[in-house]
Enzyme design. Structure first.
Site, mmCIF file in Angstrom:
data_model
loop_
_atom_site.group_PDB
_atom_site.id
_atom_site.type_symbol
_atom_site.label_atom_id
_atom_site.label_comp_id
_atom_site.label_asym_id
_atom_site.label_seq_id
_atom_site.Cartn_x
_atom_site.Cartn_y
_atom_site.Cartn_z
ATOM 1 N N SER A 33 29.508 -6.020 -42.249
ATOM 2 C CA SER A 33 30.557 -6.831 -41.644
ATOM 3 C C SER A 33 31.594 -5.896 -41.051
ATOM 4 O O SER A 33 31.822 -4.802 -41.554
ATOM 5 C CB SER A 33 31.195 -7.733 -42.710
ATOM 6 O OG SER A 33 32.105 -8.629 -42.119
ATOM 7 N N ARG A 34 32.200 -6.342 -39.946
ATOM 8 C CA ARG A 34 33.243 -5.492 -39.362
ATOM 9 C C ARG A 34 34.397 -5.303 -40.321
ATOM 10 O O ARG A 34 34.941 -4.227 -40.473
ATOM 11 C CB ARG A 34 33.753 -6.109 -38.049
ATOM 12 C CG ARG A 34 32.874 -5.789 -36.848
ATOM 13 C CD ARG A 34 33.367 -6.516 -35.623
ATOM 14 N NE ARG A 34 33.359 -7.967 -35.864
ATOM 15 C CZ ARG A 34 33.791 -8.880 -35.000
ATOM 16 N NH1 ARG A 34 34.279 -8.500 -33.848
ATOM 17 N NH2 ARG A 34 33.734 -10.167 -35.279
ATOM 18 N N LYS A 87 22.088 -21.877 -39.969
ATOM 19 C CA LYS A 87 21.854 -22.829 -38.894
ATOM 20 C C LYS A 87 22.963 -22.702 -37.861
ATOM 21 O O LYS A 87 24.089 -22.399 -38.240
ATOM 22 C CB LYS A 87 21.773 -24.258 -39.436
ATOM 23 C CG LYS A 87 22.851 -24.668 -40.424
ATOM 24 C CD LYS A 87 24.113 -25.274 -40.095
ATOM 25 C CE LYS A 87 24.682 -25.652 -38.835
ATOM 26 N NZ LYS A 87 26.092 -26.140 -38.957
#
Lengths: 303, 303
Positions: A33-34, A87
Site C-alpha cells: 500500500s502507498r 468486486k
C-alpha cells in the site's frame, strides 16, 4: 497458506483484516500500500518488490479500485500466485476475460469475489426460489455514499461505476438466486452535472423485475429485494442477510460480518481444489446498463 | 434451403437481397416487415404468423435494429428455426447469452454475423499479423451518418449505439486479425446535447492501439486500420477490403459486395454442420467503452 493484501484502504481495514485474523486457512504475511500498514505485518509500497522478495507468499488479495486493478492483477498472475479480487473484478469485461485466460495459462486460481453472495440468507433464498416462477421483483438499494465511501472521488470518475458500486452487490445476489437468468430491458441513469458516473439508476429487467439504486440516501439505509412468485412472496432484506417468506421472518439477523470470512474460506477451497471462480454475470448487467441506459443530468454532487 | 428475411429496410435492400439472389444455398421464401416487400416473395407483416404459416422455412435472417431484435430472435428460436443475426446481435450482452443458450437447448444454429470480417483482405491481414508483434495501431473510421443511415433516429436513441454502429465493424475486424486479444484502457464519447448515443468516440486499447470513430464525416469516407509491427507495416483500407504491406498494395479492390454473400455461405455451412458461431468480442469492447467512457457533450445533431 501465506497471503498478501494489496490496497490497505477502508474495505481492507473494515472487512479483509478481521476476516483474515479469524481465518483458519490464511496467514497475512505482507501488505502492499502507498500509505496503509498493518501492525506486525511486513509492509511494502510496491507490488513487484513484494512479489520478488516474498516467494513464500502463494496468494494475493487485491483491494484496489477497479481502474488500477488490472496491472496489479496481471503482475500477480504472471508471478504465478493465486489471485483473489474484490468486486467488481475489473474496470472492463475484456480485461477480466484476459485475466481468466492468464490464470488458466499459469495454472493458478483466480477468484472474482461477490461478497454479498455470502450474506446469511442468500443460499436459503435461492433454495426457496428454485422451482418457483417469479411474477414480479423489486430491488431497492439506497445508501449514503458519504458514509460508505467518504471522499472517494474515484467512484464518480469514468469507470468508477458510481451507484453501481453498491448496485452490483444487488445484481450479484439477483444472479445467484434466480432460477432463470435475467436480461436488462431498459435503464435510466442519473449523472450529477459535475461527475462522470451515475449517482442513481432505475433498471427494468425481464421477469418483471425492477431495480432502484440511489447513492444519496440519508437516514436509514435500504438493501431490499422483494419477489412475488407463483408459490408465495419472499423478501431478502439487509443486503441478503434476512429472509422473509409471506411477510414472516424465517432466517437471518443483523450480523453482516460473515461475508468476508466466507470469501476467504472459499478462496482456500478453490486453491486446494486447483479451481477458479469468475462469474461475470453481475458485471455484464452493469455493462448492459451503461450501453442501453438513458442518461439524465442531475444536480452537482460534492462530498 | 428456404429462408425468411425479417425487416425489409435499407440494409436488407442494399445487401441481403442481392446476396440471397446470388446464393446457391438459400431460397428467399418469405419476408416479414411492416411496410417493405420483395417482388415475387410472400410478404407477412407479423413474424409469429409467418412462423406458423410457413413450417417449410427452416431459417430466418433478422435485419432489425438491435433493441427490438430480441423478441423476434427468441420467437424464431422457440419455433425451432435456425437464426442469423445482423450486427450487433442484440442490444445487450445478457440477451445474446440468453439467445445462445436457447439455440443450444433447441438444437438449432445461431449465427451472430459480423459482415466486415468477410471483407476481401481481412483473412490475409490476419495471416500476415500472425507471429508478428503489434507495436502501434491506429484505426480511423469516419463516415457520414446522413448518407448511410438517413433519418434513422433509432441509431441515436438509448441502446442505438450511435457511432458504434459503424465502429463495431472496425472492432469486429480488429478482434479477428490480432494475434493477441485487446483490452480497452480508456474512452472519450461525444454525445450531441439532443441525443442519447455518441456521435464520435476516441478509444485507447492495449497494445498501443487507438481508434477514432466519427459519424460526422463529410466528403471522402475513411475506414482504415494501420499497424506498425516488429516485422514491418501493414494497412487495411476500405473497411478491410484493401491490404497494404510496407506502403505497397498487395490485395483487394473496390468491390465491397462480397461480404453478405460470404455471410450467407457461412450460415449454410453452419446449418449443414449443426454448429453455431456467436463471437461477442466486438460487442464486449463496445460495452466496455460505454462502461469506462468519459462523456463529453457536443453540438446538437439533426438529420
Amino acid at each position: 497458506m501465506k497471503l498478501a493484501l494489496v490496497g490497505i484502504g477502508k474495505i481492507a481495514l473494515d472487512q479483509h483484516l478481521p476476516a483474515l485474523k479469524s481465518s483458519p486457512d490464511w496467514d497475512l504475511a505482507a501488505t502492499v500500500s502507498r500509505r496503509g500498514t498493518v501492525d506486525g505485518v511486513e509492509a511494502f509500497t510496491d507490488l513487484t518488490t513484494m512479489l520478488e522478495a516474498r516467494s513464500d507468499i502463494g496468494a494475493v488479495s487485491l483491494c484496489l479500485p477497479p481502474v488500477p486493478r488490472f496491472d496489479a492483477a496481471q503482475a500477480v498472475l504472471r508471478a504465478g500466485r493465486h489471485l483473489m479480487l474484490e468486486k467488481p473484478p475489473g474496470a472492463t469485461l475484456a480485461e477480466v476475460h484476459a485475466l481468466c485466460n492468464l490464470a488458466r495459462a499459469q495454472g493458478v486460481t483466480i477468484y472474482a469475489t461477490w461478497h454479498s453472495r455470502m450474506a446469511m440468507a442468500v443460499g436459503a433464498a435461492r433454495d426457496w426460489l428454485a422451482g418457483r416462477t417469479v411474477q414480479e421483483g423489486r430491488i431497492t438499494w439506497r445508501e449514503d455514499v458519504r458514509k460508505w465511501h467518504p471522499g472517494q472521488d474515484w467512484i464518480f470518475e469514468a469507470g468508477g461505476m458510481g451507484v453501481f458500486d453498491p448496485g452490483i452487490n444487488a445484481l450479484s445476489i439477483l444472479t445467484e438466486i434466480l432460477p432463470q437468468p435475467v436480461r436488462l430491458l431498459s435503464a435510466d441513469l442519473d449523472y450529477p452535472a459535475n461527475r462522470q458516473a451515475p449517482i442513481a439508476a432505475r433498471l427494468q429487467f425481464s421477469q418483471n423485475i425492477a431495480a432502484d439504486f440511489d447513492f444519496r440516501q440519508q437516514g436509514p439505509q435500504t438493501w431490499d429485494m422483494e419477489f412475488r412468485t407463483d408459490g408465495g412472496r419472499m423478501a431478502l432484506r439487509m443486503g441478503g442477510n434476512r429472509l422473509e417468506i409471506d411477510g414472516r421472518p424465517v432466517q437471518g439477523g443483523d450480523d453482516i460480518m460473515g461475508e468476508y470470512p466466507a470469501l476467504y474460506a472459499r478462496m482456500a477451497a478453490l486453491v486446494a481444489a486447483g479451481e477458479s471462480d469468475a462469474d461475470l454475470a453481475p458485471m455484464v448487467l452493469v455493462a448492459d446498463a451503461f450501453t442501453l441506459g438513458r442518461r439524465n443530468i442531475v444536480a452537482d454532487f460534492h462530498f
